[in-house]
Write an enzyme that holds these catalytic residues in place. Structure first.
Site, PDB file in Angstrom:
ATOM      1  N   GLY A   1      -6.086   6.444  -1.830  1.00 14.09           N
ATOM      2  CA  GLY A   1      -4.763   6.004  -2.271  1.00 14.09           C
ATOM      3  C   GLY A   1      -4.641   4.482  -2.305  1.00 14.09           C
ATOM      4  CB  THR A   2      -5.831   1.848   0.024  1.00 13.50           C
ATOM      5  OG1 THR A   2      -5.154   2.419   1.142  1.00 13.50           O
ATOM      6  CG2 THR A   2      -5.792   0.332   0.114  1.00 13.50           C
TER       7      THR A   2
ATOM      8  CG  ASN B   1       4.256   5.934   3.871  1.00 17.70           C
ATOM      9  OD1 ASN B   1       4.878   5.347   2.983  1.00 17.70           O
ATOM     10  ND2 ASN B   1       3.684   5.288   4.858  1.00 17.70           N
TER      11      ASN B   1
ATOM     12  CD  GLN C   1       2.583  10.955   2.812  1.00 20.61           C
ATOM     13  OE1 GLN C   1       2.707  12.170   3.002  1.00 20.61           O
ATOM     14  NE2 GLN C   1       1.786  10.206   3.554  1.00 20.61           N
TER      15      GLN C   1
ATOM     16  CB  SER D   1      -4.589   9.665  -1.078  1.00 28.06           C
ATOM     17  OG  SER D   1      -5.511   9.712  -0.015  1.00 28.06           O
TER      18      SER D   1
ATOM     19  CG  HIS E   1      -6.834  11.032   3.792  1.00 29.00           C
ATOM     20  ND1 HIS E   1      -6.204  10.758   4.980  1.00 29.00           N
ATOM     21  CD2 HIS E   1      -6.666   9.942   3.022  1.00 29.00           C
ATOM     22  CE1 HIS E   1      -5.688   9.535   4.926  1.00 29.00           C
ATOM     23  NE2 HIS E   1      -5.960   9.020   3.745  1.00 29.00           N
TER      24      HIS E   1
ATOM     25  CB  THR F   1     -23.150   6.169  -7.641  1.00 33.01           C
ATOM     26  OG1 THR F   1     -24.103   5.342  -8.296  1.00 33.01           O
ATOM     27  CG2 THR F   1     -23.619   7.610  -7.650  1.00 33.01           C
TER      28      THR F   1
ATOM     29  CB  CYS G   1      -0.837   0.573   8.263  1.00 35.19           C
ATOM     30  SG  CYS G   1      -1.371   1.830   7.124  1.00 35.19           S
TER      31      CYS G   1
HETATM   32  C1  LIG Z   1      -1.745   7.252   2.970  1.00 32.56           C
HETATM   33  C2  LIG Z   1      -1.007   6.561   1.898  1.00 32.56           C
HETATM   34  C3  LIG Z   1      -1.656   5.621   1.066  1.00 32.56           C
HETATM   35  C4  LIG Z   1      -3.085   5.198   1.273  1.00 32.56           C
HETATM   36  O1  LIG Z   1      -3.995   6.229   0.957  1.00 32.56           O
HETATM   37  P1  LIG Z   1      -5.474   6.185   1.577  1.00 32.56           P
HETATM   38  O2  LIG Z   1      -6.192   7.281   0.879  1.00 32.56           O
HETATM   39  O3  LIG Z   1      -5.323   6.419   3.057  1.00 32.56           O
HETATM   40  O4  LIG Z   1      -6.056   4.842   1.281  1.00 32.56           O
HETATM   41  C5  LIG Z   1      -0.917   5.034   0.063  1.00 32.56           C
HETATM   42  N1  LIG Z   1       0.373   5.352  -0.139  1.00 32.56           N
HETATM   43  C6  LIG Z   1       1.022   6.251   0.625  1.00 32.56           C
HETATM   44  C7  LIG Z   1       2.447   6.579   0.327  1.00 32.56           C
HETATM   45  C8  LIG Z   1       0.362   6.885   1.671  1.00 32.56           C
HETATM   46  O5  LIG Z   1       1.017   7.762   2.433  1.00 32.56           O
END
Ligand SMILES: *Cc1c(COP(=O)(O)O)cnc(C)c1O
Length: 383
Positions: free
Chosen positions: A71-72, A151, A179, A199, A201, A237, A327
């Site tokens: 996500g980042t 989030n 989210q 994202s 995870h 890759t 964070c």
């Molecule tokens: C967790 C999160 C991210 C970051 O995603 P990662 O895969 O952990 O880098 C970005 N935005 C929101 C709203 C999130 O909850």
């Protein structure tokens, strides 16, 4: 001690079927998806199969999806990629005070590079007013970035209305939907959105993989250079096991969305009613929108106890929760999201986020309410 995991907004356990899918990919001899031989073709087939699966579930074309490292990275690619592609048209960006740090810190970096950023305020529920978006637009505005569901507090933003304004003015619109995926129905094609971050995870897939939806024909400069992968939008890759796991996670999350979100809603509701009985309604306060909210996140302030003390006590009782975003925890700074909502200082200092998901049970929820009651009693006696 049995541990209770109520921090699904930080990361989720991998679904067993996702783990199976990933193991299979890792055990098989697969080449590099850019190679021309048999093994390379098989690898490419796997990556593109995953792309087709995800595209079908979120309502976009497969070639509108760019796989990323999470996500980042998706947020960074959206912001820096648009800023570089559109800087000749202007250097003004609009976002909100309650975005994830992946967006906010990228904006701060862009400010150092000569871009101007407007950080829109939110109301006491953490919601942005579309009229304020409209008023913030200037002739040199090139990008608007507003998250779908927050989030930390779960509040949902009026994305369709903001997107309609962006579209009317021909401004690129990015949405962090990390989210929201799995919690809200998402159809990229039906939303007035140009870029959308996801994202893996956060939806019971592996960490370190995600995607950015990039509307067809949108100008976007890469932020990473090398090979020609992802139609030259993201060199490197492909993380094949991760991508295959992510696709499986999306498939399961979408197939089970209604039952999963019904469970999430029920656990949050039961947590609130158990707390009302155990510690009384006055001893806690709900932060965030009462109804426009994601089903799996609830943010509560317990004004008698500061967040760190409550989290430590919960951890000692085997309960994993969080103070806002992962964070910001570990630092004692109050959450930028709650600050933007102008909550009283006692609420800012004492906020705890509980986020539920796969694997949680009714018993865990009632135990959590019970333990919170015990903790509050213990701390009151000490005063
Ligand atoms: C967790 C999160 C991210 C970051 O995603 P990662 O895969 O952990 O880098 C970005 N935005 C929101 C709203 C999130 O909850």
């Amino acid at each position: 001690m049995k541990h209770i995991y109520l921090d699904h907004a930080a990361s989720t356990p991998i679904h067993p079927e996702v783990a199976e899918t990933m193991l299979k990919v890792m055990r098989e001899q697969l080449g590099n998806a850019s190679s021309v031989h048999y093994f390379g073709r098989e690898a490419k087939r796997l990556v593109n199969g995953a792309r087709d699966t995800i595209a079908a579930r979120i309502g976009c074309r497969p070639d509108e999806l760019v796989f990323t490292g999470g996500g980042t990275e998706s947020d960074n690619l959206a912001l820096f990629g648009t800023a570089s592609a559109c800087k000749a048209d202007g250097r003004h960006i609009i976002t909100t005070a309650i975005e994830h740090h992946a967006v906010l810190h990228s904006c701060e970096r862009l400010e150092k590079d000569g871009f101007e950023v407007t950080y829109l305020p939110v109301d006491r529920y953490g919601q942005v007013n579309p009229d304020q978006v409209r008023e913030a637009i200037r002739p040199d505005t090139i990008l608007i970035s507003v998250m779908y569901g927050n989030n930390e507090i779960g509040t949902i933003q009026p994305i369709a209305e903001i997107g309609a304004i962006a579209r009317e003015r021909g401004i690129v619109f990015h949405v962090d939907a990390v989210q929201a995926l799995g919690s809200l129905p998402i159809s990229c094609r039906d939303l007035p959105v140009d870029l959308m971050s996801f994202s893996s995870h956060k939806i019971n897939g592996p960490q370190g993989v995600g995607a950015l939806y990039v509307r067809k024909d949108l100008q976007l400069e890469p932020i990473q250079y090398g090979g020609l992968q992802e139609r030259k939008r993201r060199a490197g890759t492909e993380n094949m096991a991760g991508i295959a796991g992510f696709a499986k996670a999306v498939e399961l999350a979408e197939a089970e969305r209604e039952t999963r979100t019904a469970d999430d809603r029920l656990w949050i509701q039961e947590l609130l009613s158990a707390l009302e009985q155990r510690i009384t309604r006055e001893a806690f306060h709900l932060n965030g929108h009462p109804t426009d909210r994601l089903p799996h996140i609830v943010n509560l302030s317990f004004p008698e106890v500061d967040s760190e003390t409550m989290l430590m006590n919960l951890d000692m009782e085997g309960i994993a929760a969080s103070s806002g975003s992962a964070c910001t925890s570990g630092s004692l700074e109050p959450s930028h999201v709650l600050e933007a909502m102008h909550l009283p200082a006692s609420f800012l200092r004492s906020a705890i986020r509980f986020s539920v998901g796969l694997g949680n049970t009714r018993k865990e929820i009632s135990e959590t309410a019970e333990k919170i009651g015990t903790i509050l009693e213990r701390l009151r006696r000490r005063k």
